[in-house]
Design a protein around this motif. Structure first.
Motif, short mmCIF file in Angstrom:
data_model
loop_
_atom_site.label_atom_id
_atom_site.label_comp_id
_atom_site.label_asym_id
_atom_site.label_seq_id
_atom_site.Cartn_x
_atom_site.Cartn_y
_atom_site.Cartn_z
N ASN A 86 0.75 -1.24 -0.02
CA ASN A 86 0.13 -0.04 0.04
C ASN A 86 0.95 1.21 -0.10
O ASN A 86 1.46 1.47 0.99
CB ASN A 86 -0.83 -0.04 1.49
CG ASN A 86 -1.80 1.35 1.21
OD1 ASN A 86 -2.13 1.88 0.31
ND2 ASN A 86 -2.47 1.50 2.53
N GLN A 92 -4.77 8.40 1.59
CA GLN A 92 -5.64 7.80 2.77
C GLN A 92 -5.79 8.88 3.80
O GLN A 92 -6.56 9.09 4.47
CB GLN A 92 -5.28 6.64 2.93
CG GLN A 92 -5.80 5.51 1.80
CD GLN A 92 -4.74 4.42 1.92
OE1 GLN A 92 -3.98 3.95 2.81
NE2 GLN A 92 -4.66 3.76 0.78
N GLY A 128 -10.32 7.31 6.03
CA GLY A 128 -9.03 6.67 5.15
C GLY A 128 -9.31 5.27 4.95
O GLY A 128 -8.95 4.83 3.80
N ALA A 132 -9.13 3.54 0.81
CA ALA A 132 -8.27 2.42 0.67
C ALA A 132 -8.99 1.04 0.31
O ALA A 132 -8.42 0.44 -0.56
CB ALA A 132 -7.49 2.05 2.01
N THR A 150 -3.17 2.78 -6.08
CA THR A 150 -2.93 3.63 -4.77
C THR A 150 -2.36 4.89 -5.00
O THR A 150 -2.54 5.93 -4.56
CB THR A 150 -2.43 2.68 -3.67
OG1 THR A 150 -1.22 2.22 -3.95
CG2 THR A 150 -3.35 1.81 -2.98
N GLY A 263 -5.81 1.61 5.55
CA GLY A 263 -6.29 3.04 5.36
C GLY A 263 -6.82 3.80 6.52
O GLY A 263 -6.44 4.94 6.59
#
Length: 373
Positions: A86, A92, A128, A132, A150, A263
């Motif tokens: 990520n 995020q 957040g 995500a 992302t 996230g």
């Protein structure tokens, strides 16, 4: 590090001695750069440590940076344990700020701090998480790679924040692209303000109660990953999705869980930056912390304790680097960033380069038949 190298090293070398060695190499490389531009590495290091740890105000700023890096480091680590990379922490965290800011502006005049602050923490985490989950769903059900999505979502989050601030949240007649100031009830208390209520005097700094939230997040992540059945399932998918599938674990839902939790942790950056320091929603409050979290997770070996230590290191570098750029003539901010980049390179991205050497040394000196753990 390969599985063979990991098996060849006892844990005290793998997570203790090896990171210290890598850090020493990184500091030596940064010292050579400082020497090449005509400055004294020893003087630069002295100023850096003095500025970051030499007084109460410097420590406050260092721990403030550390708090933000703990959130982003944990976010990267949780996704990594689920087999995901990520790199959308920037976006995020930005959406966490949007969620927190909108709720603070709406409810700040209506609710006391005791009720509002927990809601703001929840809003930051949920926004957040929601940001995500979209890349997570795209990978789980459509095969879109989470690294690509992302990255794209980082830019989308930034653009959304700009749009909201410019067109909806900016006060009329103001040229500053930021929202109105939050009510006092939406401000996370600073530690020097809390100390003053008990008759203690601390220098003012941006350090606030978010640091306790960061430590609680570390405890939760450790419990979730290594003590809960859900965490075991997530790590199983991260280690071998096909084997986990045959064991009855659904990899698609583990992708959602890993990215959602990741996230949420990144979104908590907004609690420290927006509620704790800025007191209003601003443009670039994340300021690269999402990408720094990648290096923090790498250095901390994706473990909460290691992430705390790595975050503290980067907090020292950020705060001490500012002092170095002020105190040493000819030492610009760009040079400080260069030195920080070298430390990221050697102590983070190249963390396993020295592992084979340590494996050979350990194999040469360990007693025959010794069992290491």
């Amino acid at each position: 590090m390969s599985a063979h190298q990991s098996a060849a090293l006892p844990r005290w070398i793998d997570v203790g001695l090896l990171p210290l060695w890598n850090l020493a190499i990184a500091m030596a490389a940064a010292g050579l750069v400082v020497l090449a531009i005509g400055q004294s590495p020893l003087q630069a290091l002295t100023v850096l440590l003095q500025g970051a740890l030499g007084n109460a105000r410097g420590i406050g700023y260092t721990l403030y940076y550390t708090t933000t890096f703990i959130f982003t480091g944990l976010a990267v680590a949780v996704a990594f344990h689920g087999g995901l990379f990520n790199i959308g922490g920037e976006g995020q965290a930005t959406l966490g700020g949007v969620g927190l800011g909108l709720l603070a502006l709406a409810l700040g005049p209506l609710l006391p701090a005791a009720l509002l602050l927990p809601l703001l923490v929840l809003a930051a985490a949920l926004f957040g998480m929601a940001w995500a989950l979209v890349p997570a769903a795209l990978q789980a059900w459509r095969g879109s790679h989470v690294v690509i999505t992302t990255i794209m979502f980082n830019f989308l989050a930034s653009s959304l924040n700009v749009y909201l601030l410019v067109n909806w949240l900016r006060p009329k007649g103001s040229m500053s692209v930021e929202s109105v100031a939050f009510a006092d009830s939406a401000r996370m208390p600073a530690l020097h303000e809390i100390a003053a209520k008990f008759g203690l005097e601390l220098p003012s700094s941006p350090l606030n109660l978010s640091v306790l939230l960061a430590l609680l997040a570390c405890v939760f992540v450790h419990w979730f990953l290594w003590k809960s059945a859900a965490g075991y399932a997530l790590r199983a998918v991260g280690s071998s999705p096909r084997a986990a599938h045959y064991a009855g674990i659904k990899p698609r839902w583990q992708i959602m869980i890993a990215m959602g939790l990741s996230g949420a942790l990144a979104g908590l950056v907004a609690v420290n930056e927006i509620s704790g320091v800025q007191g209003k929603l601003t443009l670039d409050f994340v300021a690269g912390a999402g990408f720094t979290g990648i290096a923090v997770a790498l250095m901390g070996r994706n473990h909460p304790v290691g992430i705390i230590l790595a975050s503290l290191l980067f907090g020292v570098l950020y705060q001490g680097g500012v002092e170095v750029s002020f105190e040493l003539p000819g030492f610009s901010r760009e040079m400080v960033v260069t030195a920080q980049g070298l430390i990221v390179l050697f102590a983070g991205a190249m963390a396993t380069v020295s592992a084979p050497m340590f494996a050979r040394i350990y194999a040469a000196f360990k007693p025959k038949g010794a069992i290491h753990g």
